[in-house]
Scaffold this motif. Structure first.
Motif: not given
Ligand code: MN
Ligand code: MN
Length: 468
Positions: A384-388, A420-422, A432-436
């Motif tokens: 995962t990238s785990d958004a800040s 997971g996602t992209v 910076d990225v977050i899943d929405v």
């Protein structure tokens, strides 16, 4: 009236405790009607864009109607100019140039347009006991038993020897025949019933029934196969050998429709992730004179892990941004590092029939709005990238200040599995990225369900992100 005065505890609860309510209770009838009407367009999209290639064609058609033109590499676009770039017919990037210099970063929404399905093998055609079938190889994570005994359609392309492309789309029109994977009757399923659910139907048992009438000629052996191939040859001008250079995808032949007596939900094949693809597409089509340059990327191959030159673990998006940056004299990497992305992908909605698989306090719910997911992955947040927290705060403020109803949700229980996602591939570019995205019931099943209000809130989320 004095008796109605709120107590200190009540006032404090309102102020400092979380008070998320069902979106239906927070919206006016007019707002709900707006969400319902938005989903009429979504249902149409679902019926015309069942596979990635068709989603690209439909996205380009809608984009052209909205004034987008094919991207010209090296062209210095002016603020407000709109373009689209197609990657190998299976992924598309749509963009609008912002008023601010590109160096200030891009607003990117990325969704995937591939969905779980049954792909045909390269030698698919065979006859057995005077029935004709196609061998398949499933694509993405499926519960195989769900794909039997339902009407299936066949979509895709055959590239004939010499390179001529033939498009296939059969099983969608009312007058079309459908195909079907058969299953054993319960009366004779004693042995099958002893298998576990994962083995209930095995990969090599996902064979599509495609015909039963023999060609009338005693001199040939595989008469049914010959008859089917004659039909395909007449209709598409192809031979059996042409199937080796084909991408043919069997998908459920259902049309998108309303679900529930209250018509509050949409049922369809492929909500994951076309519900986010359509909303992110509509958001960029409706975007007017943005400050930042905005891109919607509709990508392929997410369901098989994003590898491949049309998936986001490849470099096509990075190359595209670098090319664009170069036109204005900027370093691509500086533009990427200054950019923000909403990874638009679905979340697993809480299902009251299977409460033990979810952790209720951290699950998304139908009708609670678009879902913001800080991290995905499996076990100890692997993959995962785990958004800040900073970026979560930024997105939370953006949604709240624009009346976008949203919720947060994790993909099931901690040790329940994962996915997971992209997002991770975009984060790995230094963005910076977050899943929405939209919560889905029965995800990856042939028929998935979403809420109309949640779908509309996803559209609003992408729209305000682009306008910000
Ligand atoms: Mn997805
Ligand atoms: Mn998926």
């Amino acid at each position: 009236m004095a008796s109605e005065k709120k107590t200190k505890g009540e006032l404090l609860s309102e102020k400092i405790l979380s008070n998320k309510k069902n979106a239906v209770l927070r919206l006016t009838e007019k707002q709900i009607a707006e969400a319902d009407s938005f989903c009429e367009g979504y249902k149409e999209f679902m019926n015309t864009a069942k596979i990635e290639r068709e989603a690209v064609i439909e996205a380009v058609r809608l984009a052209k109607d909205a004034g987008f033109k094919e991207y010209v590499k090296g062209k210095k676009y002016k603020a407000g100019e709109k373009f689209y770039f197609v990657n190998r017919g299976k992924a598309v990037i749509l963009g609008i140039i912002g008023k601010e210099p590109l160096e200030n970063g891009i607003r990117l929404a990325a969704a995937h347009i591939d969905s779980p399905r049954l792909d045909l093998k390269q030698n698919p055609l065979y006859e057995d006991k005077e029935l004709c079938l196609f061998k398949t190889h499933y694509y993405g994570g499926i519960k195989k038993y769900q794909w039997t005994a339902i009407p299936m359609a066949l979509h895709g392309v055959i590239i004939k020897a010499g390179g001529e492309k033939v498009c296939v789309n059969i099983g969608e029109d009312e007058s079309d025949p459908v195909l079907c994977v058969t299953d054993i009757l319960p009366h004779l399923a004693g042995e099958q019933m002893k298998r576990n659910l994962a083995q209930g139907i095995k990969g090599e048992e996902l064979n599509l029934l495609i015909g039963s009438r023999p060609f009338k000629d005693d001199k040939v052996s595989k008469k049914v196969k010959l008859n089917i191939m004659c039909i395909l040859n007449e209709k598409y001008g192809v031979t059996e050998d042409d199937l080796v250079s084909a991408e043919l995808e069997a998908v459920p032949a259902f049309k998108a429709c309303d679900v529930g007596f209250d018509r509050s939900m949409v049922g369809a094949y492929g909500h994951d992730d076309k519900v986010c693809a359509y909303t992110a597409l509509r958001a960029i089509l409706d975007c007017k004179a943005p400050k930042k340059t905005c891109l919607t990327c509709l990508t392929d191959k997410e369901e098989t892990g994003s590898d491949g030159n049309t998936g986001l673990n490849s470099s096509y998006l990075k190359y595209f941004i670098c090319d664009l940056a170069k036109t204005y004299g900027f370093e691509g990497r500086n533009v990427i590092s200054a950019s923000e992305c909403l990874s638009a992908d679905v979340n697993a909605a809480f299902d009251p029939t299977f409460p033990e698989n979810y952790e209720l306090r951290n699950s998304s719910q139908i009708n609670y709005g678009v879902c913001v997911t800080k991290f995905t992955g499996a076990r100890g947040k692997s993959g995962t990238s785990d958004a800040s927290a900073e970026f979560v705060s930024r997105i939370r403020d953006l949604l709240d200040s624009n009346d976008v109803i949203w919720q947060t949700g994790e993909l099931g229980k901690v040790d329940g599995g994962g996915g997971g996602t992209v997002a991770q591939y975009i984060a790995n570019l230094d963005m910076d990225v977050i899943d929405v995205g939209v919560p889905v019931l029965s995800m990856h099943a042939p028929f998935e369900i979403v809420s109309k209000i949640d779908t509309f809130m996803a559209y609003k989320a992408f729209k305000v992100f682009f306008a910000d």
